[in-house]
Scaffold this motif. Structure first.
Motif, PDB file in Angstrom:
ATOM      1  N   TYR B  40       4.761  -4.378  -5.574  1.00 33.55           N
ATOM      2  CA  TYR B  40       4.583  -4.268  -3.990  1.00 33.55           C
ATOM      3  C   TYR B  40       4.618  -1.889  -3.792  1.00 33.55           C
ATOM      4  O   TYR B  40       5.275  -1.896  -4.376  1.00 33.55           O
ATOM      5  N   TRP B  42       2.017   1.806  -3.615  1.00 26.71           N
ATOM      6  CA  TRP B  42       1.176   3.016  -3.033  1.00 26.71           C
ATOM      7  C   TRP B  42       0.112   2.293  -3.616  1.00 26.71           C
ATOM      8  O   TRP B  42      -0.663   1.772  -4.205  1.00 26.71           O
ATOM      9  N   GLY B  43      -1.277   1.995  -2.083  1.00 26.15           N
ATOM     10  CA  GLY B  43      -2.523   1.693  -2.344  1.00 26.15           C
ATOM     11  C   GLY B  43      -3.476   2.455  -3.535  1.00 26.15           C
ATOM     12  O   GLY B  43      -3.178   3.787  -4.101  1.00 26.15           O
ATOM     13  N   ASN B  63       0.914 -10.017  -8.278  1.00 25.89           N
ATOM     14  CA  ASN B  63       0.344 -10.002  -6.447  1.00 25.89           C
ATOM     15  C   ASN B  63       0.415  -8.179  -6.178  1.00 25.89           C
ATOM     16  O   ASN B  63       1.447  -8.037  -6.855  1.00 25.89           O
ATOM     17  N   VAL B  64      -0.569  -8.111  -6.055  1.00 21.85           N
ATOM     18  CA  VAL B  64      -0.338  -6.106  -5.818  1.00 21.85           C
ATOM     19  C   VAL B  64      -0.453  -5.732  -3.681  1.00 21.85           C
ATOM     20  O   VAL B  64      -1.333  -6.523  -3.488  1.00 21.85           O
ATOM     21  N   GLU B  65      -0.016  -5.926  -3.583  1.00 25.64           N
ATOM     22  CA  GLU B  65       0.068  -5.734  -1.763  1.00 25.64           C
ATOM     23  C   GLU B  65       0.714  -3.873  -1.448  1.00 25.64           C
ATOM     24  O   GLU B  65       1.704  -2.970  -2.869  1.00 25.64           O
ATOM     25  N   THR B  66      -0.014  -3.488  -0.713  1.00 17.68           N
ATOM     26  CA  THR B  66       0.313  -1.960  -0.814  1.00 17.68           C
ATOM     27  C   THR B  66       0.505  -2.011   0.498  1.00 17.68           C
ATOM     28  O   THR B  66       0.956  -1.947   1.697  1.00 17.68           O
ATOM     29  N   PHE B  67       1.950  -0.178   0.463  1.00 22.13           N
ATOM     30  CA  PHE B  67       2.179   0.558   1.536  1.00 22.13           C
ATOM     31  C   PHE B  67       1.345   1.748   1.101  1.00 22.13           C
ATOM     32  O   PHE B  67       1.059   2.417   1.131  1.00 22.13           O
ATOM     33  N   MET B  73       7.616   1.233   3.512  1.00 23.77           N
ATOM     34  CA  MET B  73       8.130   0.133   2.929  1.00 23.77           C
ATOM     35  C   MET B  73       9.899   0.163   2.856  1.00 23.77           C
ATOM     36  O   MET B  73      10.305  -1.098   2.087  1.00 23.77           O
ATOM     37  N   LYS B  76      10.320  -2.711   6.090  1.00 24.76           N
ATOM     38  CA  LYS B  76       9.762  -3.977   4.915  1.00 24.76           C
ATOM     39  C   LYS B  76      11.088  -4.433   4.008  1.00 24.76           C
ATOM     40  O   LYS B  76      11.470  -6.319   4.001  1.00 24.76           O
ATOM     41  N   THR B  82       9.970 -11.451   2.292  1.00 21.96           N
ATOM     42  CA  THR B  82       9.385 -10.708   1.226  1.00 21.96           C
ATOM     43  C   THR B  82      10.303 -11.191   0.057  1.00 21.96           C
ATOM     44  O   THR B  82      11.540 -10.831  -0.145  1.00 21.96           O
ATOM     45  N   HIS B  83       8.842 -10.787  -0.896  1.00 23.26           N
ATOM     46  CA  HIS B  83       9.761 -11.051  -2.122  1.00 23.26           C
ATOM     47  C   HIS B  83       8.985 -10.071  -3.256  1.00 23.26           C
ATOM     48  O   HIS B  83       8.342 -11.185  -4.330  1.00 23.26           O
ATOM     49  N   TYR B  84       9.323  -9.431  -3.237  1.00 22.96           N
ATOM     50  CA  TYR B  84       8.996  -8.121  -4.026  1.00 22.96           C
ATOM     51  C   TYR B  84      10.083  -8.433  -5.045  1.00 22.96           C
ATOM     52  O   TYR B  84      10.789  -7.669  -5.144  1.00 22.96           O
TER      53      TYR B  84
END
Lengths: 266, 356
Positions: B40, B42-43, B63-67, B73, B76, B82-84
């Motif tokens: 998780y 930053w973009g 898997n990159v997810e962005t905030f 963040m 979330k 979620t499973h970061y």
């Protein structure tokens, strides 16, 4: 006066479209920023199509939009039918206002409440949660688009059909649905654009590797947005144009069909 | 009716196609085999080439997810669902996450790259002994100036910003802690002061700056500065680095009397699942070669001493972004202040903005 009004119209369209065109022009610029135009290149489009993560996000975004719009249209149309059928005025007003409240309440609040809702029910965040929440906020829009069309329908049309021996099923499929089809289509396309647009609700309910375009683009803001995003905007604009074109063709063909029918039945 | 039905069928077909395309795309990037790591971040805050290299080396797909903000963040992570496996909060957010019991301690025995890090960037007040976090990038608060208006080398101290020379030439980044902090340092106080009197004095000093202030703006500051709209700005090093690449006349300086030192850090949230992958990734990113590659891609300063040594000399010796020992010693990290004190900071800052 007429000249003035035309000038005004042109001006409004320029203001609306110039930013989008500006964005797309720069998607063909060499260099990395939108400060100066550096000559033509396809590079950013090549980057975009070589980025499987970005393409997967685009596919997911479109999938969520289409699927949620489809389901919301089905549910919303049924909802509109039932609101229209409610004979008690008070109940009908209450139902309609409950629908409108969802329309006007801020996305952030809807998003946050969905997040709490899903996590307390232990529904994992991801494709499912995004799809469900999109369906939920699209239903009121569809209801609002279908309802006016239902109101336009004269009750004598239904009575006449009943007098001629139509069953309830025939009433729905042969009379009502064809009549309100323009409303349904409008509702579907509105729901589609709402889904593509949405950031606030989606941000709260995405998770576990699933993301949509608006969330992804927004979170790139800190680093400064690169021109790959401009290229993507170009592709999306093309997609929207195709959608609008498709909508136009659908309308045209139904208009023609109606005209033909009128000719056949004297 | 028939037409509606065929339309529905067509749409479902398209949906099926999209779903197929999406899974194929994810498979082609190797996400399907179950060996994954959920990051998780930053973009656009990691070199995508490194993610590929990591997968080729270890088999784990990232898997990159962005905030877009620390607060988003936090929400979330706090809400769960979620499973970061790893997240990248800034330093004050590390304290906040820690206080909310949302982090897991790092297992030191599984970290192999710890001694690559510069000890000056470890053991910071927000996480003593680095029990929960590893620094990812660091930076400063400083002054950006345009050499067409300001002679290079002449502007090196905060107090010079008050000079009548810069009347209506100064842009400030819109951030209460940073702008009040600047006034505090100028008066020789700590940027973490909790004394209301000191804060009041700093606000008074800031009011005297008003004639010089052209605007208090957020992200747009980058655009204004690179288009020569203002001669001087107070901003963070990360933003400054970007302005400098866009306009050759801009320079960045960290006043030697002191400034803010900020960090983005890698942490393991409570909900993490893939521990093998997490430690593989932390060790991978701690390797000098990889950290250097990432620093070159992002353009921020790396806390990894051995990685810094691998950077080109022009970057490594750039005093703008890797300040000298003396300046570094005067830099201060923000502490997570009590809500009451934060409120005072915000109130004072608002007063300044209103007077301005």
């Amino acid at each position: 006066m007429k000249k003035l009004s035309r000038l005004y119209l042109v001006l409004v369209f320029i203001i609306l479209y110039v930013p989008i065109i500006y964005l797309i022009v720069y998607s063909f610029s060499q260099g990395d920023t939108m400060t100066n135009y550096h000559g033509f290149t396809w590079q950013h489009y090549r980057d975009l199509f070589a980025d499987p993560r970005m393409l997967a996000i685009v596919a997911d975004t479109l999938l969520v939009a289409l699927l949620s719009a489809l389901m919301a249209t089905a549910i919303g149309t049924l909802g509109a039918l039932s609101i229209q059928r409610t004979s008690k005025r008070v109940t009908r007003d209450v139902l309609l206002n409950l629908n409108n409240i969802l329309m006007v309440s801020p996305d952030v609040i809807i998003g946050a409440s969905f997040l709490i809702f899903f996590t307390t029910l232990k529904i994992p965040l991801g494709f499912g949660s995004v799809l469900l929440s999109h369906i939920a906020f699209e239903i009121p829009i569809v209801v609002l688009m279908v309802l006016p069309r239902l109101r336009e329908m004269s009750p004598s049309l239904l009575s006449a059909a009943e007098d001629l021996g139509a069953t309830t099923h025939q009433l729905l499929t042969k009379i009502i649905l064809p009549f309100i089809t323009p409303g349904i289509l409008a509702g579907f396309f509105m729901a589609l654009t709402y889904s593509l647009d949405d950031f606030a609700v989606t941000f709260f309910v995405t998770g576990n590797g699933f993301s949509t375009l608006s969330v992804e683009i927004y979170s790139r803001a800190r680093q400064g947005i690169n021109l790959e995003i401009n290229a993507l905007s170009g592709v999306m604009l093309l997609f929207s144009l195709l959608l609008v074109g498709g909508y136009y063709l659908l309308q045209q063909s139904s208009r023609k069909r109606r005209a033909r029918k009128r000719e056949v039945t004297p | 009716m028939k037409r509606l039905m065929s339309l529905v069928a067509l749409l479902l077909l398209v949906c099926g196609g999209l779903a197929y395309a999406s899974t194929q795309l994810q498979k082609s990037s190797g996400a399907a085999n179950g060996k994954v790591l959920n990051l998780y971040n930053w973009g656009d805050y990691i070199d995508p080439a490194l993610l590929k290299k990591f997968q080729a080396e270890t088999g784990y797909h990232v898997n990159v997810e962005t905030f877009d903000s620390n607060e988003a963040m936090y929400t979330k992570l706090k809400q769960g669902g979620t499973h970061y496996d790893l997240a990248v909060p800034s330093e004050y957010m590390v304290s906040k996450l820690k206080a909310a019991h949302l982090l897991q301690p790092l297992d030191r025995t599984r970290l192999t790259g710890l001694n690559n890090y510069d000890t000056r960037f470890l053991n910071q007040p927000f996480d003593r002994g680095n029990r929960y976090s590893l620094p990812y990038f660091w930076g400063t608060l400083g002054i950006v100036y345009n050499d067409r208006v300001v002679k290079p080398g002449t502007l090196t101290h905060w107090s010079q910003l008050w000079s009548p020379k810069y009347r209506d030439q100064l842009m400030l980044v819109d951030s209460a802690r940073d702008i009040l902090g600047m006034a505090l340092v100028e008066q020789g106080h700590s940027m973490n002061t909790t004394n209301p009197q000191t804060l009041l004095a700093a606000t008074k000093r800031l009011d005297q700056l008003s004639p010089n202030v052209k605007a208090v703006v957020a992200d747009e500051i980058k655009m204004y500065m690179s288009q020569d709209e203002a001669a001087v700005a107070v901003d963070w090093s990360g933003e400054a680095a970007e302005m400098l690449t866009q306009n050759k006349h801009l320079h960045y300086v960290v006043p030697s009397e002191g400034s803010n030192l900020w960090f983005d850090n890698l942490v393991i949230p409570k909900t993490a699942q893939h521990y093998q992958a997490i430690y593989a990734f932390l060790n991978f990113m701690s390797r000098p070669q990889n950290a250097a590659q990432n620093a070159e891609y992002i353009g921020y300063a790396t806390p990894n001493a051995k990685a810094k040594a691998l950077l080109p000399a022009s970057v490594r010796n750039d005093r703008q972004f890797y300040p000298d020992e003396k300046t570094l010693r005067h830099l201060q990290v923000y502490r997570n202040l009590a809500p009451r004190v934060v409120q005072t900071y915000n109130d004072r800052y608002l007063e300044f903005k209103m007077h301005h």
